[in-house]
Scaffold this motif. Structure first.
Motif, PDB file in Angstrom:
ATOM      1  N   LEU A  20       4.728 -54.009  -1.975  1.00 55.02           N
ATOM      2  CA  LEU A  20       4.011 -54.449  -3.175  1.00 55.02           C
ATOM      3  C   LEU A  20       4.872 -54.275  -4.428  1.00 55.02           C
ATOM      4  O   LEU A  20       4.885 -55.128  -5.317  1.00 55.02           O
ATOM      5  N   GLN A 308       1.010 -49.415  11.853  1.00 57.04           N
ATOM      6  CA  GLN A 308       1.113 -50.841  11.497  1.00 57.04           C
ATOM      7  C   GLN A 308       2.417 -51.456  11.999  1.00 57.04           C
ATOM      8  O   GLN A 308       2.478 -52.622  12.371  1.00 57.04           O
ATOM      9  N   LYS A 309       3.489 -50.657  11.979  1.00 62.15           N
ATOM     10  CA  LYS A 309       4.832 -51.210  12.198  1.00 62.15           C
ATOM     11  C   LYS A 309       5.244 -51.254  13.669  1.00 62.15           C
ATOM     12  O   LYS A 309       6.380 -51.587  13.982  1.00 62.15           O
ATOM     13  N   LEU A 331      15.706 -45.452   9.274  1.00 62.26           N
ATOM     14  CA  LEU A 331      15.477 -44.837   7.972  1.00 62.26           C
ATOM     15  C   LEU A 331      13.999 -45.004   7.652  1.00 62.26           C
ATOM     16  O   LEU A 331      13.495 -46.131   7.578  1.00 62.26           O
ATOM     17  N   GLY A 332      13.293 -43.887   7.484  1.00 71.43           N
ATOM     18  CA  GLY A 332      11.868 -44.031   7.186  1.00 71.43           C
ATOM     19  C   GLY A 332      11.172 -42.704   7.025  1.00 71.43           C
ATOM     20  O   GLY A 332      11.690 -41.662   7.403  1.00 71.43           O
ATOM     21  N   TYR A 359      13.456 -41.116   2.129  1.00 73.34           N
ATOM     22  CA  TYR A 359      13.440 -42.391   1.418  1.00 73.34           C
ATOM     23  C   TYR A 359      14.757 -42.533   0.660  1.00 73.34           C
ATOM     24  O   TYR A 359      15.131 -41.640  -0.090  1.00 73.34           O
ATOM     25  N   ASP A 360      15.475 -43.605   0.859  1.00 73.32           N
ATOM     26  CA  ASP A 360      16.784 -43.755   0.219  1.00 73.32           C
ATOM     27  C   ASP A 360      17.115 -45.247   0.061  1.00 73.32           C
ATOM     28  O   ASP A 360      17.509 -45.907   1.024  1.00 73.32           O
ATOM     29  N   SER A 364      19.171 -47.880   2.513  1.00 74.35           N
ATOM     30  CA  SER A 364      18.487 -49.025   3.133  1.00 74.35           C
ATOM     31  C   SER A 364      19.373 -50.268   3.037  1.00 74.35           C
ATOM     32  O   SER A 364      19.524 -51.004   4.017  1.00 74.35           O
ATOM     33  N   GLU A 381       1.321 -57.595  10.184  1.00 73.49           N
ATOM     34  CA  GLU A 381       2.282 -57.622   9.076  1.00 73.49           C
ATOM     35  C   GLU A 381       1.911 -58.727   8.094  1.00 73.49           C
ATOM     36  O   GLU A 381       2.197 -59.901   8.321  1.00 73.49           O
ATOM     37  N   LEU A 385       8.938 -57.616   4.135  1.00 74.86           N
ATOM     38  CA  LEU A 385      10.101 -57.977   3.321  1.00 74.86           C
ATOM     39  C   LEU A 385      11.381 -57.569   4.031  1.00 74.86           C
ATOM     40  O   LEU A 385      12.432 -58.180   3.840  1.00 74.86           O
TER      41      LEU A 385
HETATM   42  P1  ADP Z   1       5.459 -52.439   3.612  1.00 73.67           P
HETATM   43  O1  ADP Z   1       5.171 -52.902   2.239  1.00 73.67           O
HETATM   44  O2  ADP Z   1       4.348 -52.656   4.569  1.00 73.67           O
HETATM   45  O3  ADP Z   1       5.965 -51.032   3.658  1.00 73.67           O
HETATM   46  P2  ADP Z   1       7.624 -54.411   3.553  1.00 73.67           P
HETATM   47  O4  ADP Z   1       8.562 -54.866   4.604  1.00 73.67           O
HETATM   48  O5  ADP Z   1       6.882 -55.453   2.813  1.00 73.67           O
HETATM   49  O6  ADP Z   1       6.641 -53.355   4.222  1.00 73.67           O
HETATM   50  O7  ADP Z   1       8.399 -53.612   2.424  1.00 73.67           O
HETATM   51  C1  ADP Z   1       8.996 -52.375   2.669  1.00 73.67           C
HETATM   52  C2  ADP Z   1      10.008 -52.092   1.590  1.00 73.67           C
HETATM   53  O8  ADP Z   1      10.232 -50.691   1.511  1.00 73.67           O
HETATM   54  C3  ADP Z   1      11.356 -52.716   1.854  1.00 73.67           C
HETATM   55  O9  ADP Z   1      11.957 -52.988   0.590  1.00 73.67           O
HETATM   56  C4  ADP Z   1      12.112 -51.597   2.586  1.00 73.67           C
HETATM   57  O10 ADP Z   1      13.506 -51.724   2.471  1.00 73.67           O
HETATM   58  C5  ADP Z   1      11.605 -50.401   1.820  1.00 73.67           C
HETATM   59  N1  ADP Z   1      11.622 -49.106   2.540  1.00 73.67           N
HETATM   60  C6  ADP Z   1      10.749 -48.663   3.478  1.00 73.67           C
HETATM   61  N2  ADP Z   1      11.066 -47.412   3.879  1.00 73.67           N
HETATM   62  C7  ADP Z   1      12.163 -47.058   3.189  1.00 73.67           C
HETATM   63  C8  ADP Z   1      12.986 -45.868   3.142  1.00 73.67           C
HETATM   64  N3  ADP Z   1      12.719 -44.797   3.902  1.00 73.67           N
HETATM   65  N4  ADP Z   1      14.030 -45.852   2.285  1.00 73.67           N
HETATM   66  C9  ADP Z   1      14.301 -46.928   1.510  1.00 73.67           C
HETATM   67  N5  ADP Z   1      13.581 -48.060   1.506  1.00 73.67           N
HETATM   68  C10 ADP Z   1      12.521 -48.129   2.332  1.00 73.67           C
END
Ligand code: ADP
Ligand code: GLC
Length: 482
Positions: A20, A308-309, A331-332, A359-360, A364, A381, A385
């Motif tokens: 978002l 969800q994922k 990464l998550g 988170y980084d 990413s 989904e 993105l």
């Molecule tokens: P959602 O909004 O359901 O989490 P999306 O794919 O729409 O899924 O967007 C996820 C966004 O968050 C992307 O920009 C992704 O690169 C970023 N993101 C998710 N987890 C991490 C993380 N641990 N570190 C950096 N970026 C992250």
């Protein structure tokens, strides 16, 4: 000039927990500035970086009633990359280490925000033609607009759009508490308005009272009219089907650009990826404790770690997958069971699996650039993105055919020489594994084909330009200007 206000709980670069924020930060920049004045309003969270807070300029403040409370509403302002951003300041509501906590506190927080969004408009002298609301956090904007704000001529004729980024989150609590919080009358707590299954539901209120409803892909717009994806609002969404449309997300092509990205080891483009992209892999392998092997197929995952994922599928076949000649980097952050699952596999298959549980943002980007494939087997989904970022970096997505994944990843067809990724239909772990293995086969046995897929992936256009036009058309239609 048409005036549009985005009301959102997050937007890059100020605050982000998921996609978002990417949408609310990037999309406003993509409208035709000759015809549209698009501004954004969001909370000023204590957890925003000091750098941003320092740049905000105080405009004014006033007090606003919310239920039995009388609340401070501060207005801060900043222009960023040509867009006017407003921030609602209230330290009682927006303190804490992250934007979201839990219900019912979050409901009170965002009821305050939604009412404040409307209250500040006459004060800043900006009368939008359309208020574009995002997710349940702003679901009460159309409701409040319909209510007491109609006593003020200033608000007459303002249209609202409700965009659903994730139907799973609706902002639900018992009616009595929500009535106390919001100060809305009994009239609103009926099954054809805010009430759903005896509880009060912010998102439902938004969907009922908005002039148009959108979601972030065509397939998801269809899916949410069915019980499986409808999260118990499928009946309402069927009823509003004429006002519901899917507009697929894009990504910011300036931020996500392998040719100029400062986060990655080696820049490349559609012409040079054959030689240069692999250098990103080698450096990442070094830095994250993976075996240094330029030829090993590297599968990336960057994600919130939630059901969800599709992490249940991965958990189920991870041991089998690790018998193959692949490397996996994750990464998550998110649910503990998934965080620990990946930590466990990092320990068990050290050198082949690397789990980065935090988170980084820069990392990413490095993963999108370094990986050969990107795994995203989501249960559902809305758009997604990450797969778009992967395509942009020539990293082939392996996805389940649901929501935006289905709309944005074209499955490989070896007979026709088409496709930008690999996909499977059913939420089944071995179907996923077979699809990953199909990708491995192409990667190891037919590199030329693989590279042609990368060509097509990098040529696919998921910038915002096309979708921004669709939003413009919708705004024009709502305003009554064809
Ligand atoms: P959602 O909004 O359901 O989490 P999306 O794919 O729409 O899924 O967007 C996820 C966004 O968050 C992307 O920009 C992704 O690169 C970023 N993101 C998710 N987890 C991490 C993380 N641990 N570190 C950096 N970026 C992250
Ligand atoms: C939500 C969805 C994701 C979508 C994002 C932006 O977080 O889970 O699929 O891409 O919103 O619309």
């Amino acid at each position: 000039m048409k005036r549009i206000l985005f009301a959102t709980s997050e937007a890059v670069p100020f605050i982000k927990t998921g996609g978002l924020a990417d949408v609310a930060g990037a999309l406003p920049k993509c409208f035709d500035k000759r015809y549209f004045d698009v501004r954004v309003i969001l909370p000023k969270y204590a957890c925003m970086k000091q750098e941003w807070k320092d740049k905000m300029e105080y405009i004014t403040h006033f007090y606003m009633d919310l239920g039995y409370k009388n609340c401070y509403v501060g207005i801060m302002h900043m222009e960023y990359e040509g867009i006017q951003f407003y921030f609602i300041d209230n330290e009682y509501y927006f303190s804490g280490p992250k934007p979201y906590d839990s219900a019912p506190w979050d409901l009170e927080k965002f009821a305050f925000f939604s009412k404040a969004v409307l209250s500040v408009l006459p004060v800043i002298g900006f009368r939008p033609d359309v208020i574009h609301c995002h997710d349940w956090q702003t679901g009460l904007v159309p409701v409040y607009l319909h209510d007491s704000f109609q006593q003020n001529e200033f608000f007459w004729g303002i249209k609202t759009v409700m965009t659903i980024h994730n139907l799973k989150f609706q902002g639900v609590w018992d009616v009595k508490t929500v009535q106390g919080i919001t100060g809305l009358s009994d009239y609103y707590f009926a099954p054809d308005k805010l009430e759903a299954y005896k509880d009060a539901n912010f998102l439902k209120g938004g969907i009922v009272f908005a002039d148009a409803v959108t979601t972030v892909s065509n397939t998801y717009a269809e899916e949410i009219k069915t019980p499986f994806y409808g999260e118990r609002l499928d009946g309402l969404l069927c009823a509003r089907a004429h006002d519901l449309r899917g507009i697929v997300n894009g990504i910011d092509y300036d931020v996500f650009n392998p040719e100029t990205d400062k986060c990655i080891t080696r820049n490349y483009n559609a012409k040079t990826f054959r030689k240069e992209k692999v250098k990103n892999k080698i450096q990442l392998q070094k830095d994250l404790g993976l075996n240094e092997d330029p030829n090993a197929m590297l599968i990336g995952i960057v994600s919130r770690l939630t059901d969800q994922k599709g992490f249940d599928l991965i958990a189920y076949v991870m041991d089998e997958l690790c018998q193959d000649a692949v490397q996996i980097v994750v990464l998550g952050t998110g649910e503990e069971r998934y965080e620990n699952m990946f930590r466990h596999f990092d320990w068990k298959y050290h050198g082949k699996v690397s789990a980065q549980i935090y988170y980084d943002e820069p990392l990413s980007h490095r993963i999108y650039a370094a990986s050969d494939a990107f795994l995203m087997p989501s249960l559902f989904e809305p758009c997604g993105l990450s797969q778009l970022m992967s395509l942009r970096y020539g990293t082939l997505p392996i996805v389940r055919e649901t929501g935006g994944l289905k709309d944005t990843v074209q499955p490989y067809n070896e007979f026709e020489g088409t496709g930008t990724g690999f996909s499977f239909t059913n939420y089944n772990a071995h179907e996923m594994l077979a699809t990953v293995r199909n990708a491995e086969r192409v990667y190891y046995d037919n590199k030329r084909e693989w590279n042609k897929m990368v060509d097509r992936a990098m040529a696919a256009d998921f910038s915002w330009s096309h979708s921004a036009k669709q939003y413009e058309e919708m705004y024009n239609w709502l305003i009554g200007d064809k």
